[in-house]
Design a protein around this motif. Structure first.
Motif, PDB file in Angstrom:
ATOM      1  N   MET A   1       5.615   6.548  -0.586  1.00 35.11           N
ATOM      2  CA  MET A   1       6.284   5.275  -0.830  1.00 35.11           C
ATOM      3  C   MET A   1       5.263   4.157  -0.958  1.00 35.11           C
ATOM      4  O   MET A   1       4.116   4.278  -0.544  1.00 35.11           O
ATOM      5  CB  MET A   1       7.253   4.963   0.318  1.00 35.11           C
ATOM      6  CG  MET A   1       6.542   4.671   1.611  1.00 35.11           C
ATOM      7  SD  MET A   1       7.697   4.145   2.870  1.00 35.11           S
ATOM      8  CE  MET A   1       6.576   3.856   4.224  1.00 35.11           C
ATOM      9  N   MET A   2       5.712   3.085  -1.567  1.00 35.89           N
ATOM     10  CA  MET A   2       4.926   1.849  -1.613  1.00 35.89           C
ATOM     11  C   MET A   2       5.645   0.893  -0.690  1.00 35.89           C
ATOM     12  O   MET A   2       6.844   0.682  -0.824  1.00 35.89           O
ATOM     13  CB  MET A   2       4.899   1.322  -3.050  1.00 35.89           C
ATOM     14  CG  MET A   2       4.340  -0.062  -3.199  1.00 35.89           C
ATOM     15  SD  MET A   2       2.597  -0.198  -2.805  1.00 35.89           S
ATOM     16  CE  MET A   2       1.852   0.786  -4.084  1.00 35.89           C
ATOM     17  N   ILE A   3       4.882   0.361   0.277  1.00 40.81           N
ATOM     18  CA  ILE A   3       5.509  -0.568   1.216  1.00 40.81           C
ATOM     19  C   ILE A   3       4.779  -1.905   1.156  1.00 40.81           C
ATOM     20  O   ILE A   3       3.561  -1.959   0.991  1.00 40.81           O
ATOM     21  CB  ILE A   3       5.504   0.010   2.652  1.00 40.81           C
ATOM     22  CG1 ILE A   3       6.274  -0.903   3.601  1.00 40.81           C
ATOM     23  CG2 ILE A   3       4.103   0.309   3.154  1.00 40.81           C
ATOM     24  CD1 ILE A   3       6.575  -0.255   4.928  1.00 40.81           C
ATOM     25  N   GLY A   4       5.574  -2.948   1.201  1.00 40.36           N
ATOM     26  CA  GLY A   4       4.978  -4.279   1.180  1.00 40.36           C
ATOM     27  C   GLY A   4       5.196  -4.971   2.523  1.00 40.36           C
ATOM     28  O   GLY A   4       6.316  -5.039   3.010  1.00 40.36           O
ATOM     29  N   ILE A   5       4.097  -5.435   3.127  1.00 37.54           N
ATOM     30  CA  ILE A   5       4.203  -6.060   4.445  1.00 37.54           C
ATOM     31  C   ILE A   5       3.465  -7.407   4.388  1.00 37.54           C
ATOM     32  O   ILE A   5       2.381  -7.511   3.806  1.00 37.54           O
ATOM     33  CB  ILE A   5       3.568  -5.155   5.530  1.00 37.54           C
ATOM     34  CG1 ILE A   5       4.248  -3.796   5.541  1.00 37.54           C
ATOM     35  CG2 ILE A   5       3.665  -5.807   6.901  1.00 37.54           C
ATOM     36  CD1 ILE A   5       3.636  -2.797   6.484  1.00 37.54           C
ATOM     37  N   ASP A   6       4.085  -8.403   4.995  1.00 39.56           N
ATOM     38  CA  ASP A   6       3.370  -9.691   4.989  1.00 39.56           C
ATOM     39  C   ASP A   6       2.647  -9.889   6.312  1.00 39.56           C
ATOM     40  O   ASP A   6       2.708  -9.046   7.205  1.00 39.56           O
ATOM     41  CB  ASP A   6       4.320 -10.832   4.633  1.00 39.56           C
ATOM     42  CG  ASP A   6       5.361 -11.076   5.702  1.00 39.56           C
ATOM     43  OD1 ASP A   6       5.202 -10.537   6.811  1.00 39.56           O
ATOM     44  OD2 ASP A   6       6.346 -11.770   5.418  1.00 39.56           O
ATOM     45  N   LYS A   7       2.004 -11.039   6.432  1.00 39.00           N
ATOM     46  CA  LYS A   7       1.059 -11.179   7.560  1.00 39.00           C
ATOM     47  C   LYS A   7       1.766 -11.242   8.915  1.00 39.00           C
ATOM     48  O   LYS A   7       1.165 -10.966   9.932  1.00 39.00           O
ATOM     49  CB  LYS A   7       0.177 -12.404   7.355  1.00 39.00           C
ATOM     50  CG  LYS A   7       0.945 -13.706   7.334  1.00 39.00           C
ATOM     51  CD  LYS A   7       0.019 -14.861   7.104  1.00 39.00           C
ATOM     52  CE  LYS A   7       0.840 -16.143   6.929  1.00 39.00           C
ATOM     53  NZ  LYS A   7       0.068 -17.183   6.270  1.00 39.00           N
TER      54      LYS A   7
ATOM     55  N   PHE B   1       0.839  -1.197   0.000  1.00 39.60           N
ATOM     56  CA  PHE B   1       0.000   0.000   0.000  1.00 39.60           C
ATOM     57  C   PHE B   1       0.876   1.248   0.000  1.00 39.60           C
ATOM     58  O   PHE B   1       2.032   1.222   0.420  1.00 39.60           O
ATOM     59  CB  PHE B   1      -0.951   0.010   1.198  1.00 39.60           C
ATOM     60  CG  PHE B   1      -0.271  -0.036   2.533  1.00 39.60           C
ATOM     61  CD1 PHE B   1      -0.018   1.131   3.237  1.00 39.60           C
ATOM     62  CD2 PHE B   1       0.126  -1.265   3.074  1.00 39.60           C
ATOM     63  CE1 PHE B   1       0.601   1.067   4.469  1.00 39.60           C
ATOM     64  CE2 PHE B   1       0.751  -1.315   4.301  1.00 39.60           C
ATOM     65  CZ  PHE B   1       0.995  -0.148   5.008  1.00 39.60           C
ATOM     66  N   THR B   2       0.296   2.323  -0.541  1.00 41.30           N
ATOM     67  CA  THR B   2       1.077   3.563  -0.569  1.00 41.30           C
ATOM     68  C   THR B   2       0.940   4.261   0.766  1.00 41.30           C
ATOM     69  O   THR B   2      -0.107   4.232   1.400  1.00 41.30           O
ATOM     70  CB  THR B   2       0.557   4.502  -1.673  1.00 41.30           C
ATOM     71  OG1 THR B   2      -0.837   4.664  -1.502  1.00 41.30           O
ATOM     72  CG2 THR B   2       0.875   3.981  -3.039  1.00 41.30           C
ATOM     73  N   PHE B   3       1.996   4.888   1.175  1.00 42.10           N
ATOM     74  CA  PHE B   3       2.016   5.579   2.447  1.00 42.10           C
ATOM     75  C   PHE B   3       2.865   6.833   2.249  1.00 42.10           C
ATOM     76  O   PHE B   3       3.982   6.767   1.719  1.00 42.10           O
ATOM     77  CB  PHE B   3       2.649   4.670   3.509  1.00 42.10           C
ATOM     78  CG  PHE B   3       2.175   4.982   4.892  1.00 42.10           C
ATOM     79  CD1 PHE B   3       0.926   4.564   5.326  1.00 42.10           C
ATOM     80  CD2 PHE B   3       2.981   5.684   5.776  1.00 42.10           C
ATOM     81  CE1 PHE B   3       0.498   4.840   6.626  1.00 42.10           C
ATOM     82  CE2 PHE B   3       2.552   5.964   7.056  1.00 42.10           C
ATOM     83  CZ  PHE B   3       1.302   5.543   7.491  1.00 42.10           C
ATOM     84  N   SER B   4       2.293   7.980   2.595  1.00 43.03           N
ATOM     85  CA  SER B   4       3.070   9.204   2.369  1.00 43.03           C
ATOM     86  C   SER B   4       3.469   9.819   3.706  1.00 43.03           C
ATOM     87  O   SER B   4       3.015   9.381   4.764  1.00 43.03           O
ATOM     88  CB  SER B   4       2.261  10.209   1.557  1.00 43.03           C
ATOM     89  OG  SER B   4       1.354  10.870   2.401  1.00 43.03           O
ATOM     90  N   SER B   5       4.303  10.817   3.646  1.00 40.45           N
ATOM     91  CA  SER B   5       4.775  11.446   4.883  1.00 40.45           C
ATOM     92  C   SER B   5       3.670  12.234   5.550  1.00 40.45           C
ATOM     93  O   SER B   5       3.837  12.757   6.630  1.00 40.45           O
ATOM     94  CB  SER B   5       5.966  12.364   4.581  1.00 40.45           C
ATOM     95  OG  SER B   5       5.624  13.258   3.552  1.00 40.45           O
ATOM     96  N   LYS B   6       2.507  12.302   4.899  1.00 40.47           N
ATOM     97  CA  LYS B   6       1.385  12.974   5.554  1.00 40.47           C
ATOM     98  C   LYS B   6       0.288  11.989   5.948  1.00 40.47           C
ATOM     99  O   LYS B   6      -0.794  12.379   6.365  1.00 40.47           O
ATOM    100  CB  LYS B   6       0.790  14.030   4.609  1.00 40.47           C
ATOM    101  CG  LYS B   6       1.703  15.233   4.462  1.00 40.47           C
ATOM    102  CD  LYS B   6       0.913  16.526   4.385  1.00 40.47           C
ATOM    103  CE  LYS B   6       1.821  17.719   4.446  1.00 40.47           C
ATOM    104  NZ  LYS B   6       1.797  18.501   3.202  1.00 40.47           N
ATOM    105  N   SER B   7       0.565  10.675   5.759  1.00 45.69           N
ATOM    106  CA  SER B   7      -0.482   9.696   6.016  1.00 45.69           C
ATOM    107  C   SER B   7      -0.709   9.470   7.494  1.00 45.69           C
ATOM    108  O   SER B   7      -1.741   8.953   7.884  1.00 45.69           O
ATOM    109  CB  SER B   7      -0.121   8.358   5.359  1.00 45.69           C
ATOM    110  OG  SER B   7      -0.158   8.498   3.959  1.00 45.69           O
TER     111      SER B   7
END
Lengths: 340, 245, 209, 442
Positions: free
Chosen positions: B100-106, B80-86
Motif C-alpha cells: 500500500m501507499m500511505i500518506g502521513i503528515d507531521k 511511502f509504500t508499505f507492504s505486509s512484509k515490511s
C-alpha cells in the motif's frame, strides 16, 4: 375349448415392490424431523427456503427432461425433490430467494442433468449446489440468523421478508471455535448442539437428534447400510478425541465435533447417496473414513470452519476407483486353486 | 555431416536474429518500463495528496530492512509504500502480498491509504482496495482510537469487510505498523521538517465524490451498528457476538 | 475466395477455443474481466500474426529435424517483445495478465498454426490465417471475460489504458450480490462449458436446416 | 434339531405356498393324447425310434439317447403314434415331438421288479437308471446316470438330497416328501450304494416341518436331515452345498469339485421307482397354482399331457388369468399359449391374474447396491447389467468375462426381484450369455 393367449415377460415374475421413487420419498420422510425442528427454530423462514429449493429443483428437472426429449413426468419420481430438499436443508435460513433458485439450478442442471440425469451424476447434486453457492456468495452463505423459536414465527406471519433481513446473526459453533477456541469453548453446551434449538447454523444441521432419528429410520428400513455413516462418524470422533487429549483448551471434545455442524446430516444423508457413493462394503468403509478424515482436517486446520461438503465431494471423485478395487471375490473363487 | 552443419547453422542464424531483435526491443522499452514503475507509486501519492505534483524523493529503510522510496510532499507530509512484509507482526494476508501507499503528515495523522498491489480473493478480500474501506483510515492517529477491526475488538474503529476478516485485519495492522514506523524511525531518516516560505496551511481538497462516499459509509456504519450488536442477555450471546459471523 | 476462407475459418468453423480447444490455459486463467480477455486475445493475435508470417517465410530454409526449436525461438522472441512493449505502455494490463504473457510461448494455438498451416502455405494465406485465428481467439476470450465479469462482479470493462477506463456498471453490487465464483477459476470452466454447449447447439440447429 | 443353515445373499419373497401345500396329490386321469418332446433334458436330444402308426405300450422306449449327456424317452400311455414332428415346447422354439393317441387301456410293458437293489452292482444299477430316462427333476433336468458316474479322479464325499424347494408357490417336492418319504430314502440309499458314499444329507427348508418329521422317521440314522433357513435361492445346487458342507464350489466348476453330488428329492424317488419297480420316468407331480386358477392343487401327471388339460382338470382359469408360467415365479418361463406338454422338469404351472403381472417399464440404475446384497453368488449384477445395457459387453474381453464370472450366474432372478428401478438384470445376463456363446462358436 377356446385357446387363451397369455402375456409373456421375462423372469422373475414377482417383485418385492420397491421402486426408485419409494426409496427417494422414504429418505425425504427421514429428513422431516430435522425440517420440523428447523421450522420451530427459524420459523416460516425455513419453510420458505425448503419450499423454494424443492419446488425449483422439481421445476428444473422437468425443464431439463423436456429439453432432453424425455418424459417430463419423471420429475416427480422423488429424486429431484430429495435433491432440492437436501439443498434447502444445507442453506442458512436467511438467504435470499434468488440464491436458492440459483442453487437448485446448479444442483439439478449443472450437477445432474448435464451428466445424463438420474444415476449418471458423478457428484452429489445437492452438495454441488451448496458448494457453488458457498463459493459464489460467501457472505450471505455464512450469515447465520439466531434461531428464535416459535414466538418469533408468529411475528413473521405476514411480514416475513422484512423481518428476515433484520434478523440477529451470529457465528456457528464451529466458526466460533475456529476464531478463538479458548473464549468460545466454555460457552457452548453439548446438549444445545444435540437438540439444536438455540444454536445458529444451516436449516437442517442444527438438531443432531432429529437427524439421528431419520438416520436410524433409514438404517432400519435397510435403505442405507451402516458402513458409510459409522466409519465417517467414528473417524471424526477418534481424531477429535486425540486432539482433545493433546490440547483441551484449543480442540473441543469429540462430542462437540459430532453434534456441531453438518457431520450427521452429511454422513447419513449425503455421503450415502446411492449414485455417488461406492457400492461394495469395503469401498463404503474406505469412503466413510475418507469423508471423516477430510472433514476433521478441514475443521481443525483448514480455511473453512466446516468441511463436510467438501469432504464428500472430494470423496465422490474416488468412487469409481473404490468400486473397481474393492470388489469382493465372487462365490467360490476362494476355493479355486490358482495355477501359479 | 553436411546435414548437421546445416542444422546448426540455421539455428544459430535464427538465434542471432532473435537476439538482435530482443536487444532492439529492450532498448526501445527500457526507459518506459522504469518510468512506469515509478509512475505507479507517484500516481498513488497523487491520489492521496492531489497537489503534490513534484515530491522530493528519498530512499529509506523499513524495519524489515527493505529499501523503499519516501515521497516528501509540501507540508511535511510523507507518502511511502508499505507492504505486509515490511514489518514484523503483521498477520499474513489471505493470499500473497499486500502493498500500500500511505500518506502521513507531521502530526502522525493518516491522510490517505491506497492499495497498490494485492492478490486477495476477487470480490471479497480484493475489496480492501475500494475507497469505502481504505477511507476509514483517514484521520486516524496512533494515540486516538483503537486501530483494530471491530470483529476482533468491539471498541475497534475499523469496519472489516464481511467475509474477508483476514484481509481487513492485515491492512489494519499494516496501517498501525506504518504509523509506528513513521514515528520511531521514518522521521529521523528524512531529517527535520523543512521550513518553506510558501508553506502555510495547505488545504487538502477531498474530491466531492469521496466525501459523499465517506458520508454514506458513516451512515451505513451507524445503521449496521444498531442491527448487529444487540444487548447481550447471557454469557452465550456474549460469545456469539464475538464470534466470526 | 480462398483468401476469405482462410481468414474467416477462425471465427466459427475452426474457432481455436471453442472447436480446437487450444490455448485453454489463458482462456481459463486471465478472463476475469472482459478487457483482460481482450488484451490477452490481442497479444496472442499479435504474436500469432508475426509468427505465421515469419515462419511461412523461413519454413523453406529450415531442416525438418530442427523446425520445432526454430519455431520456438521465433515465437519466444515475439512474445518477449510483446511482453516488453506491454510493460512499457500498458502496465495495468501487463500486471493483470502477469505470468500468462510469457506463457503465450507455449500456447498451442501458435505452435499449432505454425506447424499445421504457416509452414505449408504462403505468406498471404498465413497472414490471413493468423489474423482470423487471432480474432476468433480474442473474441472468444472477450465473451468469456464479459460473462465472467458481469456475473461475478457486476461490471463490464471494455477499455483500460493509463487513466482512461471505460467500464459499464451492469448492476449494483449492493443491490444484487454477484456470484463470486465466476471470477474464480471454477467459474471459467462453467462459463466455457456453457459456451461450448451453446456453440454445439447452434451448430446442430444449422445442420438441421 | 440343530441350528438352521444357509448361505449369504438371497431374498425373502412372499412364498404363497399355503395355496397348495395342504392338498394331497391327486392322480390325474389318463389324457386322450400326449405329446412327448424328444428333448426333455440338458444335452443332446434323443433319437426317435418309433414312426407314425406304431403301437406303443406305457413305458415303452420311444427315443434312444443321442449322446453321452442325453437321456431315454418313454411313452407315457399306451396307444398309437399319431405324428413324429416338431411341436411347441415349454422352453420355446419347436422341438421334435412324438404324439401318441391313447387307447384308454394304459397297458404297461413288462416291468422287471427288483426286491433287493443292493445285490446288484453299481454298473447294473447305472444302466437301469439310464434306461429309465431319469433326469434331475428340480428343473435343470441333468441326466442322472451322468451325474452318478463321476470321473475316477474326483473323490465324492457327500450325497445331498435337495428338498429345499425354495421357489415360491411350488409344493410338488413338499407333497412328495410328505406322501412318499420311503421312496425318497430308498432312492438315496440306492445312490449311496452306487457311489459308495456314506455321508448322506437331506436339506429341507424349515417351513416344511411336516416333511422334515416324516423323512426323519424313515431315514433314521442312515443320513442327516439339515434344516435350512427359508430363503431364496436356498435350493440352488451350489448354495445348498455351501449351506450344508460349508464348501464353496468354484466358478465354472461342477459340485463334484468339492466332493458333493446333489439330487432333487423327486429324482431320488424316481430312481427308486426305476430300480425297484422297473418303472421308467413317465409321470411326475405338478403343482397347479397361482391366483389365476380357480382351484390350485398338486397333481400326478403323465409326461406329455397338455398344460391346458392339467389346468382344466384342476378347475380351470379364473376370469382375470393373464400370465402362464411354466415353473416357479422366480426362474419359470412365461409362455404365450397353454397348448404345450408337461415334461420331466415341469414342477409347476403358475397362473397369475392380471393385477399381479409386473410392468415391464424400467428406469436408470441408481447404484443402490440392493442387487449386490441379494446375489447369492456375490457377483456384480449392477456393473454387468449396466455394461450390457449400454452395449459395452461386446468390448469385454474373454479374460475380463472370466474375471466377472458371468457364466456362473444361474439366473436365479434375485437381483431383478429387489431392483427398485425394476431393471431386467437377469434378462441382460441372458442376452449377454447368448451373445458370448455365439461369439465362441465363431
Amino acid at each position: 375349448m377356446e385357446t387363451r393367449t397369455f402375456k409373456v415377460s421375462y423372469s422373475p415374475h414377482i417383485h418385492n415392490g420397491s421402486s426408485t421413487s419409494k426409496l427417494m420419498w422414504n429418505v425425504t420422510l427421514a429428513l422431516l424431523p430435522a425440517a420440523v425442528i428447523s421450522v420451530y427454530a427459524f420459523g416460516l423462514n425455513s419453510v420458505r427456503v425448503l419450499f423454494l429449493s424443492t419446488f425449483f429443483a422439481i421445476f428444473f428437472e422437468a425443464l431439463a427432461l423436456l429439453m432432453r426429449n424425455r418424459n417430463w413426468k419423471q420429475c416427480f419420481d422423488g429424486s429431484a425433490a430429495l435433491t432440492g430438499f437436501l439443498l434447502g436443508l444445507t442453506l442458512p435460513p436467511g438467504v435470499s430467494n434468488g440464491i436458492i433458485i440459483l442453487g437448485s439450478f446448479v444442483a439439478i442442471i449443472v450437477a445432474k442433468q448435464v451428466f445424463g440425469g438420474l444415476g449418471s451424476n458423478p457428484f452429489n447434486p445437492a452438495l454441488t449446489g451448496r458448494v457453488f453457492l458457498l463459493i459464489a456468495f460467501p457472505v450471505p452463505m455464512t450469515t447465520w440468523p439466531l434461531p428464535r423459536g416459535i414466538e418469533q414465527a408468529k411475528q413473521f406471519m405476514g411480514l416475513a421478508t422484512t423481518k428476515v433481513t433484520d434478523a440477529v446473526t451470529a457465528a456457528t459453533p464451529l466458526a466460533a471455535i475456529k476464531e478463538h477456541a479458548e473464549k468460545a469453548l466454555p460457552n457452548i453446551s453439548t446438549s444445545d448442539l444435540f437438540f439444536g434449538l438455540h444454536t445458529p447454523g444451516s436449516i437442517g444441521e442444527i438438531s443432531a437428534i432429529a437427524l439421528l432419528v431419520g438416520g436410524i429410520y433409514l438404517l432400519v428400513r435397510k435403505i442405507i447400510t451402516w458402513h458409510i455413516p459409522v466409519s465417517a462418524i467414528l473417524t471424526v470422533f477418534v481424531i477429535a478425541m486425540i486432539t482433545h487429549f493433546i490440547n483441551p483448551a484449543k480442540y473441543p471434545h469429540p462430542f462437540f465435533h459430532l453434534f456441531a455442524g453438518g457431520l450427521i446430516i452429511g454422513a447419513f444423508f449425503m455421503a450415502t447417496d446411492y449414485v455417488t457413493a461406492p457400492i461394495w462394503p469395503m469401498g463404503k468403509i474406505i469412503f466413510g473414513i475418507g469423508v471423516g478424515l477430510l472433514t476433521i482436517i478441514i475443521r481443525l486446520w483448514g480455511g473453512y470452519p466446516e468441511g463436510i461438503s467438501f469432504a464428500i465431494l472430494i470423496m465422490n471423485a474416488t468412487t469409481p476407483l473404490l468400486d473397481k478395487y474393492t470388489v469382493p471375490s465372487p462365490f467360490g473363487s476362494k476355493t479355486m486353486r490358482r495355477p501359479s | 555431416m553436411k546435414n548437421v552443419i546445416h542444422m546448426i547453422l540455421t539455428l544459430s542464424i535464427i538465434s542471432a536474429l532473435a537476439a538482435a531483435a530482443l536487444a532492439i526491443g529492450n532498448r526501445a522499452t527500457k526507459d518506459a518500463i522504469a518510468a512506469q514503475a515509478k509512475l505507479k507509486a507517484a500516481r498513488a501519492v497523487l491520489k492521496i495528496y492531489p497537489n503534490c505534483k513534484k515530491p522530493e524523493e528519498k530512499q529509506i529503510k523499513t524495519p524489515s530492512g527493505e529499501t523503499i522510496t519516501a515521497y516528501i510532499c509540501p507540508g511535511n507530509r510523507v507518502g511511502f509504500t508499505f507492504s505486509s512484509k515490511s514489518a514484523k507482526g503483521i498477520p499474513r494476508p489471505y493470499s500473497g502480498l499486500i502493498k500500500m501507499m500511505i500518506g502521513i503528515d507531521k502530526s502522525g495523522t493518516v491522510n490517505g491509504v491506497q492499495i497498490i498491489e494485492q492478490s486477495e480473493t476477487p470480490g471479497l478480500g480484493a475489496k480492501i482496495a475500494e475507497p469505502s474501506f481504505v477511507n476509514q483510515f483517514v484521520g486516524i492517529t496512533l494515540e486516538k482510537g483503537n486501530l483494530k477491526v471491530k470483529k476482533d475488538d468491539p471498541s475497534g474503529m475499523i469496519d472489516g469487510i464481511s467475509g474477508a476478516t483476514i484481509s481487513s485485519r492485515a491492512v489494519t495492522s499494516m496501517v498501525k505498523k506504518a504509523l509506528e514506523f513513521y514515528k520511531t524511525s521514518l522521521i529521523s531518516q528524512i531529517g527535520p521538517p523543512k521550513k518553506l516560505s510558501s508553506e502555510k496551511k495547505e488545504i487538502i481538497k477531498v474530491p466531492g465524490k469521496i466525501k459523499k462516499d465517506i458520508r454514506n459509509i458513516i451512515k451505513q456504519n451507524k445503521r449496521k451498528r444498531k442491527q448487529r450488536y444487540p444487548v447481550p442477555d447471557s454469557a452465550k450471546d456474549q460469545m456469539i457476538k464475538e464470534g466470526v459471523r | 475466395m480462398r483468401a476469405f476462407k482462410e481468414f474467416s475459418k477462425g471465427f466459427w468453423r475452426e474457432n481455436p477455443s471453442l472447436v480446437l480447444l487450444l490455448g485453454m490455459c489463458p482462456t481459463l486463467a486471465v478472463t476475469t474481466s472482459a478487457f483482460n480477455g481482450l488484451g490477452m486475445g490481442l497479444a496472442t493475435t499479435a504474436v500469432l500474426i508475426g509468427s505465421n508470417i515469419i515462419i511461412s517465410l523461413i519454413a523453406g530454409f529450415i531442416p525438418k529435424k530442427v523446425r520445432i526449436p526454430a519455431y520456438i525461438v521465433v515465437i519466444a522472441t515475439l512474445v518477449t517483445l510483446v511482453d516488453m512493449f506491454m510493460a512499457a505502455y500498458s502496465p495495468d494490463l501487463h500486471s493483470a495478465l502477469g505470468l500468462f504473457i510469457p506463457l503465450i510461448v507455449v500456447n498451442c494455438i501458435i505452435l499449432g498454426r505454425a506447424e499445421a498451416f504457416a509452414s505449408r502455405n504462403n505468406v498471404i494465406y498465413s497472414f490471413l490465417d493468423g489474423i482470423g485465428m487471432g480474432i476468433g481467439f480474442a473474441v472468444t476470450l472477450f465473451i468469456v471475460g464479459s460473462v465472467r465479469e458481469v456475473l461475478g462482479n457486476g461490471t463490464l470493462t471494455v477499455f483500460q489504458y493509463k487513466e482512461t477506463i471505460i467500464q459499464y456498471v451492469i448492476y449494483h453490487k449492493e443491490a444484487v450480490s454477484p456470484a463470486l465464483v465466476f471470477i474464480l477459476a471454477p467459474g471459467a470452466f462453467i462459463t466455457l462449458g456453457f459456451l461450448l454447449a451453446l456453440k454445439n447447439y447452434i451448430d446442430n440447429l444449422l445442420k438441421a436446416k | 434339531m440343530s441350528q438352521t443353515r444357509t448361505f449369504s445373499g438371497g431374498i425373502h419373497p412372499a412364498y404363497n405356498k399355503d395355496l397348495t401345500s395342504g392338498f394331497e396329490t391327486v392322480k390325474m386321469p389318463l389324457p386322450a393324447k400326449v405329446t412327448i418332446p424328444v428333448s426333455q433334458h440338458i444335452g443332446a436330444p434323443a433319437n426317435p425310434i418309433v414312426k407314425k402308426g406304431d403301437v406303443v405300450k406305457t413305458g415303452q422306449i420311444i427315443a434312444e439317447p443321442g449322446g453321452f449327456i442325453s437321456s431315454t424317452i418313454h411313452s407315457s400311455i399306451s396307444g398309437k403314434v399319431l405324428t413324429v414332428q416338431p411341436e411347441e415346447h415349454p422352453m420355446g422354439q419347436k422341438v421334435m415331438a412324438i404324439t401318441i393317441e391313447s387307447d384308454g387301456e394304459d397297458s404297461w410293458i413288462d416291468l422287471e421288479t427288483v426286491s433287493d437293489p443292493f445285490s446288484k452292482s453299481p454298473d447294473e444299477l447305472k444302466e437301469i437308471i439310464k434306461k429309465a430316462g431319469i433326469v434331475g427333476m428340480g428343473g435343470a433336468t441333468f441326466p442322472s446316470q451322468v451325474k452318478i458316474s463321476p470321473p475316477a479322479d474326483k473323490k465324492i464325499e457327500y450325497i445331498i438330497l435337495n428338498g429345499a424347494e425354495c421357489e415360491p408357490y411350488l409344493t410338488a417336492d413338499h407333497r412328495l416328501m410328505v406322501e412318499d418319504p420311503e421312496s425318497i430314502v430308498k432312492g438315496l440309499e440306492i445312490i449311496s450304494h452306487i457311489t459308495g458314499v456314506k455321508k448322506l444329507y437331506i436339506g429341507i427348508e424349515v417351513n416344511k416341518q411336516d416333511a422334515i418329521k416324516k423323512i426323519e422317521k424313515v431315514l433314521g440314522t442312515n443320513g442327516t436331515i439339515v434344516p435350512l433357513e427359508v430363503k431364496y435361492p436356498q435350493g440352488a445346487e451350489k448354495q445348498l452345498i455351501k449351506a450344508i458342507t460349508g464348501r464353496e464350489v468354484p466358478p465354472k466348476h461342477l459340485p463334484m469339485e468339492v466332493g458333493a453330488i446333489v439330487f432333487n428329492v423327486a429324482t431320488a424317488a424316481a430312481i427308486k421307482n426305476a430300480v425297484c419297480e422297473g418303472k421308467p420316468l413317465i409321470e411326475r407331480i405338478v403343482t397347479v397354482t397361482g391366483h389365476g386358477v380357480s382351484k390350485p392343487g398338486n397333481f400326478m401327471v403323465r409326461v406329455g399331457t397338455m398344460v391346458s388339460e392339467v389346468v382344466e382338470f384342476s378347475g380351470g382359469y379364473t376370469e382375470d388369468a393373464a400370465q402362464l408360467i411354466m415353473g416357479g415365479p422366480m426362474m419359470g418361463r412365461s409362455v404365450a399359449s397353454d397348448s404345450i406338454p408337461v415334461i420331466k422338469g415341469s414342477g409347476g404351472i403358475l397362473v397369475l391374474p392380471e393385477k399381479e403381472v409386473l410392468t415391464d417399464s424400467w428406469g436408470p440404475c441408481i447404484r443402490c447396491g440392493m442387487c449386490l446384497r441379494a446375489c447369492p453368488n456375490q457377483q456384480n449384477p449392477q456393473l454387468l447389467g449396466n455394461l450390457i445395457e449400454k452395449g459395452l459387453f461386446s468390448r469385454i474381453s474373454e479374460e475380463k468375462l472370466e474375471e466377472l464370472v458371468l457364466d456362473d450366474c444361474f439366473e436365479c432372478g434375485s437381483c431383478t426381484f429387489v431392483c427398485p428401478a425394476n431393471r431386467p438384470i437377469v434378462q441382460f445376463f441372458h442376452m449377454a450369455k447368448a451373445y458370448f456363446r455365439s461369439q465362441k462358436r465363431k
